[in-house]
Design a protein around this motif. Structure first.
Motif, PDB file in Angstrom:
ATOM      1  N   THR A  80      69.249  10.784  35.725  1.00  0.00           N
ATOM      2  CA  THR A  80      69.594  11.847  35.099  1.00  0.00           C
ATOM      3  C   THR A  80      69.304  11.082  33.525  1.00  0.00           C
ATOM      4  O   THR A  80      70.166  10.202  33.231  1.00  0.00           O
ATOM      5  N   MET A  81      68.644  11.734  32.553  1.00  0.00           N
ATOM      6  CA  MET A  81      68.997  11.150  31.206  1.00  0.00           C
ATOM      7  C   MET A  81      69.194  12.017  30.232  1.00  0.00           C
ATOM      8  O   MET A  81      69.257  13.410  30.261  1.00  0.00           O
ATOM      9  N   GLY A  82      70.073  11.543  29.249  1.00  0.00           N
ATOM     10  CA  GLY A  82      70.768  12.171  28.334  1.00  0.00           C
ATOM     11  C   GLY A  82      70.412  11.783  26.809  1.00  0.00           C
ATOM     12  O   GLY A  82      70.058  10.708  26.672  1.00  0.00           O
ATOM     13  N   TRP A  83      70.749  12.752  25.923  1.00  0.00           N
ATOM     14  CA  TRP A  83      70.752  12.160  24.424  1.00  0.00           C
ATOM     15  C   TRP A  83      71.967  12.557  23.770  1.00  0.00           C
ATOM     16  O   TRP A  83      72.393  13.732  23.932  1.00  0.00           O
ATOM     17  N   PHE A  84      72.403  11.660  22.880  1.00  0.00           N
ATOM     18  CA  PHE A  84      73.527  11.918  22.329  1.00  0.00           C
ATOM     19  C   PHE A  84      73.300  11.489  20.914  1.00  0.00           C
ATOM     20  O   PHE A  84      72.376  10.824  20.602  1.00  0.00           O
ATOM     21  N   ARG A  85      74.263  11.723  19.994  1.00  0.00           N
ATOM     22  CA  ARG A  85      74.019  11.545  18.478  1.00  0.00           C
ATOM     23  C   ARG A  85      75.469  11.014  17.789  1.00  0.00           C
ATOM     24  O   ARG A  85      76.483  11.669  18.439  1.00  0.00           O
ATOM     25  N   GLN A  86      75.396  10.191  16.855  1.00  0.00           N
ATOM     26  CA  GLN A  86      76.475   9.820  16.248  1.00  0.00           C
ATOM     27  C   GLN A  86      76.334   9.829  14.761  1.00  0.00           C
ATOM     28  O   GLN A  86      75.707   8.974  14.271  1.00  0.00           O
ATOM     29  N   ALA A  87      76.987  10.688  13.974  1.00  0.00           N
ATOM     30  CA  ALA A  87      76.911  10.641  12.596  1.00  0.00           C
ATOM     31  C   ALA A  87      78.095   9.826  11.916  1.00  0.00           C
ATOM     32  O   ALA A  87      78.888   9.467  12.580  1.00  0.00           O
ATOM     33  N   PRO A  88      77.826   9.241  10.737  1.00  0.00           N
ATOM     34  CA  PRO A  88      78.911   8.085  10.301  1.00  0.00           C
ATOM     35  C   PRO A  88      80.182   9.060  10.101  1.00  0.00           C
ATOM     36  O   PRO A  88      80.395  10.168   9.842  1.00  0.00           O
ATOM     37  N   GLY A  89      81.241   8.203  10.731  1.00  0.00           N
ATOM     38  CA  GLY A  89      82.689   8.774  10.545  1.00  0.00           C
ATOM     39  C   GLY A  89      82.930   9.840  11.855  1.00  0.00           C
ATOM     40  O   GLY A  89      84.027  10.466  11.636  1.00  0.00           O
ATOM     41  N   LYS A  90      81.807  10.038  12.741  1.00  0.00           N
ATOM     42  CA  LYS A  90      82.026  11.084  13.400  1.00  0.00           C
ATOM     43  C   LYS A  90      82.046  10.638  14.986  1.00  0.00           C
ATOM     44  O   LYS A  90      81.570   9.439  15.407  1.00  0.00           O
ATOM     45  N   GLU A  91      82.628  11.374  15.987  1.00  0.00           N
ATOM     46  CA  GLU A  91      82.504  10.936  17.330  1.00  0.00           C
ATOM     47  C   GLU A  91      81.004  11.030  17.888  1.00  0.00           C
ATOM     48  O   GLU A  91      80.341  11.749  17.298  1.00  0.00           O
TER      49      GLU A  91
END
Length: 126
Positions: free
Chosen positions: A31-42
């Motif tokens: 299973t493949m997932g995509w996540f993201r992380q912005a500066p200063g955020k979880e």
């Protein structure tokens, strides 16, 4: 190993297609997932796709704008992003989780994915 590509800078309303190339395992078993992380955020869940590609699940904030697909022959998963907004600015990571079979459920927590790519930067200007 997971390697993302396709990030860049776009104006609001624009589109980008991210790719994540996998090596070192049987890609169609994951299973493949995509996540993201912005500066200063979880780190934030974006979406996930089953090992066959027949099922997907998305975070509410991307529904209708982003689409995940995969090509198991190319060992690659994609994130098509349309209608980009400045708040979509982040480093985008793909992640993999071995699928032991049975009924698929959509893992949406980062701790459920043992394998991660380094990420690709997406910047959206207003």
């Amino acid at each position: 190993q997971l390697v993302e590509s396709g990030g860049g800078s776009v104006q609001a309303g624009g589109s980008l297609r991210l790719s994540c190339a996998a090596s070192g395992g049987t890609f169609s078993s994951f299973t493949m997932g995509w996540f993201r992380q912005a500066p200063g955020k979880e780190r934030e869940f974006v979406g996930t796709i089953s090992r066959s590609g027949s099922s997907t699940y998305y975070a509410d904030f991307v529904k209708g704008r982003f689409t995940i697909s995969r090509d198991n022959a190319k060992n690659t998963v994609y994130l098509q992003m349309n209608g980009l907004k400045p708040e979509d600015t982040a480093v985008y990571h793909c992640a993999a989780r071995f699928d032991f079979g049975g009924a698929w459920y959509a893992p949406s927590r980062s701790v459920e994915y043992p394998y991660w790519g380094q990420g690709t930067q997406v910047s959206v200007s207003s």
